[in-house]
Design a protein around this motif. Structure first.
Motif, PDB file in Angstrom:
ATOM      1  N   GLU A  74      18.804  31.901  62.797  1.00  0.00           N
ATOM      2  CA  GLU A  74      18.247  32.401  63.836  1.00  0.00           C
ATOM      3  C   GLU A  74      17.682  33.796  63.570  1.00  0.00           C
ATOM      4  O   GLU A  74      17.488  34.690  64.501  1.00  0.00           O
ATOM      5  CB  GLU A  74      19.372  32.646  64.941  1.00  0.00           C
ATOM      6  CG  GLU A  74      19.789  31.273  65.612  1.00  0.00           C
ATOM      7  CD  GLU A  74      21.014  31.170  66.535  1.00  0.00           C
ATOM      8  OE1 GLU A  74      21.112  30.135  67.205  1.00  0.00           O
ATOM      9  OE2 GLU A  74      21.526  32.342  66.726  1.00  0.00           O
ATOM     10  N   PHE A 129      15.941  27.869  78.429  1.00  0.00           N
ATOM     11  CA  PHE A 129      16.662  27.191  77.236  1.00  0.00           C
ATOM     12  C   PHE A 129      15.766  27.138  76.016  1.00  0.00           C
ATOM     13  O   PHE A 129      14.624  26.836  76.105  1.00  0.00           O
ATOM     14  CB  PHE A 129      17.122  25.863  77.411  1.00  0.00           C
ATOM     15  CG  PHE A 129      17.664  25.251  76.729  1.00  0.00           C
ATOM     16  CD1 PHE A 129      19.056  25.351  76.569  1.00  0.00           C
ATOM     17  CD2 PHE A 129      17.061  24.232  75.907  1.00  0.00           C
ATOM     18  CE1 PHE A 129      19.871  24.773  75.244  1.00  0.00           C
ATOM     19  CE2 PHE A 129      17.813  23.309  74.891  1.00  0.00           C
ATOM     20  CZ  PHE A 129      19.210  23.671  74.539  1.00  0.00           C
ATOM     21  N   ALA A 130      16.534  27.403  74.777  1.00  0.00           N
ATOM     22  CA  ALA A 130      15.754  27.282  73.551  1.00  0.00           C
ATOM     23  C   ALA A 130      16.732  26.514  72.446  1.00  0.00           C
ATOM     24  O   ALA A 130      17.875  27.041  72.462  1.00  0.00           O
ATOM     25  CB  ALA A 130      15.319  28.447  73.062  1.00  0.00           C
ATOM     26  N   VAL A 131      16.278  25.474  71.860  1.00  0.00           N
ATOM     27  CA  VAL A 131      17.204  24.941  70.758  1.00  0.00           C
ATOM     28  C   VAL A 131      17.566  25.891  69.713  1.00  0.00           C
ATOM     29  O   VAL A 131      16.673  26.542  68.946  1.00  0.00           O
ATOM     30  CB  VAL A 131      16.429  23.464  70.212  1.00  0.00           C
ATOM     31  CG1 VAL A 131      17.253  23.030  68.826  1.00  0.00           C
ATOM     32  CG2 VAL A 131      16.309  22.553  71.117  1.00  0.00           C
ATOM     33  N   THR A 134      15.408  27.212  65.903  1.00  0.00           N
ATOM     34  CA  THR A 134      14.035  26.839  66.096  1.00  0.00           C
ATOM     35  C   THR A 134      13.202  28.036  66.742  1.00  0.00           C
ATOM     36  O   THR A 134      13.680  29.085  67.192  1.00  0.00           O
ATOM     37  CB  THR A 134      14.023  25.587  67.381  1.00  0.00           C
ATOM     38  OG1 THR A 134      14.142  26.215  68.393  1.00  0.00           O
ATOM     39  CG2 THR A 134      14.991  24.536  66.858  1.00  0.00           C
ATOM     40  N   GLU A 136      11.564  28.127  69.105  1.00  0.00           N
ATOM     41  CA  GLU A 136      11.646  28.245  70.667  1.00  0.00           C
ATOM     42  C   GLU A 136      12.504  29.460  70.931  1.00  0.00           C
ATOM     43  O   GLU A 136      12.185  30.085  72.236  1.00  0.00           O
ATOM     44  CB  GLU A 136      12.401  26.913  71.022  1.00  0.00           C
ATOM     45  CG  GLU A 136      11.640  25.702  71.294  1.00  0.00           C
ATOM     46  CD  GLU A 136      12.312  24.370  71.621  1.00  0.00           C
ATOM     47  OE1 GLU A 136      13.405  24.849  72.270  1.00  0.00           O
ATOM     48  OE2 GLU A 136      12.162  23.291  71.251  1.00  0.00           O
ATOM     49  N   HIS A 156      23.565  29.257  76.007  1.00  0.00           N
ATOM     50  CA  HIS A 156      23.874  29.686  74.694  1.00  0.00           C
ATOM     51  C   HIS A 156      24.672  30.738  74.400  1.00  0.00           C
ATOM     52  O   HIS A 156      25.652  30.616  74.031  1.00  0.00           O
ATOM     53  CB  HIS A 156      22.422  29.864  74.196  1.00  0.00           C
ATOM     54  CG  HIS A 156      22.407  30.083  72.748  1.00  0.00           C
ATOM     55  ND1 HIS A 156      21.257  30.008  71.826  1.00  0.00           N
ATOM     56  CD2 HIS A 156      23.378  30.168  71.793  1.00  0.00           C
ATOM     57  CE1 HIS A 156      21.612  30.064  70.600  1.00  0.00           C
ATOM     58  NE2 HIS A 156      22.735  30.496  70.241  1.00  0.00           N
TER      59      HIS A 156
END
Length: 212
Positions: A74, A129-131, A134, A136, A156
């Motif tokens: 991240e 929402f984001a994975v 990634t 995103e 998250h």
């Protein structure tokens, strides 16, 4: 070892955040900007409560590891904040229970329940929402990074940033406390909210405090 003093400081705060129950096992990631433009960041898949100075990684702005093992996937999210906000020196991402519960419910933190919200946090939006790990994630936080210093990441966790480690830690701790108090307040039937004119006075007090 590069940045020995800063590594020790960040490792000490990692343990403090762990001991306060604001991070668990290997979740989250913490970073710190160095004077020459490089970054310290916590390693991937390591318990934050047991990190030592030598475990922290040194990463260049392009993501190239200058010293250490495997950085958090991240890191691009951290880099985006640093690039967008040149005054920011520390970014903390964690999964504290009450903040993460609000994030998973898609609930923005109430601004008019307690004085701590307008005085210390300001607006705390909830991202899309984001994975994790990634691109995103960068797109999810991008709309907010210029207008606030704290976010809830949908399903998250929490993300905060500030000008030094203590300030960022305080922001994370207050965010979790406000979410916890909001949960209990709503269990009691809801808050007798702070009125709009009172909120404006609190915002003015925060602006005055931020300038000092």
């Amino acid at each position: 070892m590069l940045y020995e003093a800063q590594r020790k400081e960040l490792a000490d705060w990692c343990r403090r955040i762990y001991e306060r129950g604001l991070v668990f096992a290997s979740d989250g990631n913490f970073s710190m900007r160095m004077p020459d433009g490089a970054f310290l960041i916590t390693p991937s898949k390591r318990n934050k409560g047991f990190l030592h100075a030598e475990d922290l990684l040194v990463v260049a702005a392009d993501g190239h590891v200058l010293e250490g093992g495997v950085p958090s996937s991240e890191f691009p999210m951290h880099r985006h904040i640093y690039e967008t906000r040149p005054e920011i020196q520390v970014v903390l991402h964690s999964h504290p229970p009450f903040s993460t519960a609000f994030a998973s419910a898609g609930r923005a933190v109430p601004e008019n329940y307690f004085v701590e919200a307008p005085l210390f946090l300001g607006t705390v939006p909830v991202t899309e929402f984001a994975v994790p790990g990634t691109s995103e994630m960068v797109r999810a936080i991008e709309p907010y990074t210029r207008q606030t210093n704290n976010l809830l990441m949908k399903n998250h966790g929490a993300l905060v940033w500030d000008k030094n480690l203590e300030a960022a830690y305080n922001r994370l701790e207050v965010l979790e406390a406000v979410c916890r108090m909001a949960y209990y307040t709503e269990a009691l039937g809801g808050a007798d909210v702070i009125l709009p004119d009172q909120m404006e006075r609190l915002r003015q007090a925060k602006q005055k405090k931020d300038k000092t």
